[in-house]
Scaffold this active site. Structure first.
Site, mmCIF file in Angstrom:
data_model
loop_
_atom_site.group_PDB
_atom_site.id
_atom_site.type_symbol
_atom_site.label_atom_id
_atom_site.label_comp_id
_atom_site.label_asym_id
_atom_site.label_seq_id
_atom_site.Cartn_x
_atom_site.Cartn_y
_atom_site.Cartn_z
ATOM 1 N N HIS A 26 0.824 -1.212 0.000
ATOM 2 C CA HIS A 26 0.000 0.000 0.000
ATOM 3 C C HIS A 26 0.857 1.261 0.000
ATOM 4 O O HIS A 26 2.029 1.221 0.319
ATOM 5 C CB HIS A 26 -0.987 0.036 1.190
ATOM 6 C CG HIS A 26 -0.411 -0.338 2.509
ATOM 7 N ND1 HIS A 26 -0.672 -1.547 3.123
ATOM 8 C CD2 HIS A 26 0.408 0.324 3.347
ATOM 9 C CE1 HIS A 26 -0.023 -1.604 4.277
ATOM 10 N NE2 HIS A 26 0.640 -0.483 4.439
ATOM 11 N N GLU A 77 -3.621 3.569 1.765
ATOM 12 C CA GLU A 77 -3.928 3.693 3.195
ATOM 13 C C GLU A 77 -4.005 5.186 3.494
ATOM 14 O O GLU A 77 -3.003 5.891 3.470
ATOM 15 C CB GLU A 77 -2.848 3.038 4.049
ATOM 16 C CG GLU A 77 -3.110 3.210 5.541
ATOM 17 C CD GLU A 77 -2.023 2.600 6.436
ATOM 18 O OE1 GLU A 77 -1.933 3.030 7.595
ATOM 19 O OE2 GLU A 77 -1.272 1.725 5.970
ATOM 20 N N ASN A 81 -5.477 12.721 10.621
ATOM 21 C CA ASN A 81 -5.041 13.125 11.960
ATOM 22 C C ASN A 81 -6.065 14.113 12.511
ATOM 23 O O ASN A 81 -6.367 15.115 11.862
ATOM 24 C CB ASN A 81 -3.656 13.772 11.900
ATOM 25 C CG ASN A 81 -2.584 12.760 11.526
ATOM 26 O OD1 ASN A 81 -2.391 11.769 12.215
ATOM 27 N ND2 ASN A 81 -1.925 12.976 10.409
ATOM 28 N N HIS A 95 2.446 11.523 -8.699
ATOM 29 C CA HIS A 95 1.054 11.097 -8.827
ATOM 30 C C HIS A 95 0.910 9.611 -8.522
ATOM 31 O O HIS A 95 1.894 8.892 -8.437
ATOM 32 C CB HIS A 95 0.530 11.374 -10.248
ATOM 33 C CG HIS A 95 1.288 10.646 -11.323
ATOM 34 N ND1 HIS A 95 2.210 11.273 -12.127
ATOM 35 C CD2 HIS A 95 1.279 9.340 -11.716
ATOM 36 C CE1 HIS A 95 2.729 10.378 -12.975
ATOM 37 N NE2 HIS A 95 2.179 9.201 -12.732
ATOM 38 N N GLU A 143 -3.029 9.925 -12.437
ATOM 39 C CA GLU A 143 -3.001 9.748 -13.884
ATOM 40 C C GLU A 143 -3.948 8.603 -14.205
ATOM 41 O O GLU A 143 -3.929 7.574 -13.519
ATOM 42 C CB GLU A 143 -1.580 9.400 -14.352
ATOM 43 C CG GLU A 143 -1.490 9.217 -15.851
ATOM 44 C CD GLU A 143 -0.088 8.851 -16.344
ATOM 45 O OE1 GLU A 143 0.082 8.795 -17.574
ATOM 46 O OE2 GLU A 143 0.815 8.613 -15.523
ATOM 47 N N GLU A 207 7.366 4.728 -10.471
ATOM 48 C CA GLU A 207 7.847 5.539 -11.593
ATOM 49 C C GLU A 207 8.712 6.644 -11.015
ATOM 50 O O GLU A 207 8.235 7.498 -10.276
ATOM 51 C CB GLU A 207 6.659 6.142 -12.355
ATOM 52 C CG GLU A 207 7.094 7.043 -13.496
ATOM 53 C CD GLU A 207 5.918 7.674 -14.243
ATOM 54 O OE1 GLU A 207 6.163 8.685 -14.922
ATOM 55 O OE2 GLU A 207 4.785 7.180 -14.147
ATOM 56 N N PRO A 257 8.918 -5.908 15.901
ATOM 57 C CA PRO A 257 7.459 -5.813 15.923
ATOM 58 C C PRO A 257 6.952 -4.411 16.286
ATOM 59 O O PRO A 257 7.581 -3.709 17.071
ATOM 60 C CB PRO A 257 7.041 -6.824 16.990
ATOM 61 C CG PRO A 257 8.260 -7.181 17.740
ATOM 62 C CD PRO A 257 9.468 -6.709 16.998
#
Length: 289
Positions: A26, A77, A81, A95, A143, A207, A257
């Site tokens: 993500h 994701e 806040n 983009h 895009e 990209e 972790p």
């Protein structure tokens, strides 16, 4: 005098990113109004809301959206806040991209949902591929690329870098990404590199764009990072560490972790300061359950 580093472990470590099974999980970024963005992405882009969580003790909420489940697709994701309704995207972030079978139709839909169309659909200059550009409510650029059916419609994250050769080398060595193609457009004064773990038309790619003569960009505080899966965060962090010594960048979170959810992660910055998080894949799949 520094002690000589034994050759075998480091050469083995540098092979690890190539052998490791990795994929883009993500992209994480901040938005000023979570419900507004969810509405726009689901109604305008046709994404699905996959999960949402609120962490009041940390004063933030998250939403995961994409074109398919997280165990097989790249997703976004979104982070909200509490009390922050605006962010600076900066000049470095480029983009995201969405592949669709009909750019014209998608643009009309986005326009109807109040989206800002910044480039009308049509063929690229000097080429045949049909594209368009739109902005979401926070000003992130997307895009839209016309393509046949693809298993991965959320297909690109574009970032600007100050030294393309260095970045290509860094991502190949630190993340095991392959250089899929490189395009130089002297007439527009830029060069770009597409990097991925599989064929460009079937997976998500990074990209990287180099604008002639520009070595530094402002990052803003809106876009955060991409997350990539790994089978071993400890080994992966060691490999990244070796690469940063040669090419720059740095580990920002030692492998281990995450308190509270126990998913093992490590994170680092590339030579331009772009952040990547490597996530233990088995832990990630457990989190999804």
């Amino acid at each position: 005098m520094a002690e000589a580093v034994p050759a075998a472990p480091s050469s083995e470590l540098l092979e690890w990113p190539q052998k490791d099974k990795r994929r883009f999980l993500h992209a994480v970024y901040r938005v000023g109004d979570l419900d507004r963005t969810i509405k726009f992405y689901t109604e305008g882009f046709g994404m699905k809301l996959l999960r949402k969580r609120d962490i009041p003790e940390e004063k933030y909420s998250n939403a995961f959206l994409g074109f398919g489940p997280e165990d097989s697709h790249f997703v976004v994701e979104l982070t909200y806040n509490y009390g922050v309704d605006k962010y600076d995207i900066g000049e470095g972030f480029g983009h995201f991209a969405i592949a669709t079978e009909d750019v014209y139709k998608l643009v009309e839909n986005i326009r109807a949902k109040g989206g800002n169309v910044t480039r009308e659909p049509g063929p690229v200059k000097g080429g045949s591929s049909v594209i368009a550009f739109v902005k979401d409510p926070d000003g992130y650029a997307f895009e839209l690329i016309q393509r046949g059916p693809t298993p991965e419609p959320l297909c690109q994250v574009m970032l600007r870098v100050g030294d393309l050769e260095r970045s290509i080398k860094f991502y190949e060595k630190a993340l095991g990404l392959k250089l899929l193609r490189k395009i130089d457009r002297p007439e527009y004064k830029y060069t770009l590199a597409m990097m991925g773990y599989g064929p460009e038309l079937e997976t998500t790619v990074l990209e990287l764009t180099y604008n002639y003569g520009v070595t530094e960009y402002t990052k803003g505080n809106a876009y955060a990072q991409v997350a990539i899966s790994t089978d071993d965060v400890y080994k992966s962090a060691e490999a990244v560490n070796l690469v940063t010594q040669e090419l720059g960048g740095k580990i920002t979170r030692q492998p281990g972790p995450v308190p509270g959810i126990n998913t093992k992660v490590t994170s680092f910055l590339d030579p331009d300061g772009w952040k990547t998080v490597l996530v233990d894949y088995e832990d990630f799949l457990k989190e999804l359950q």
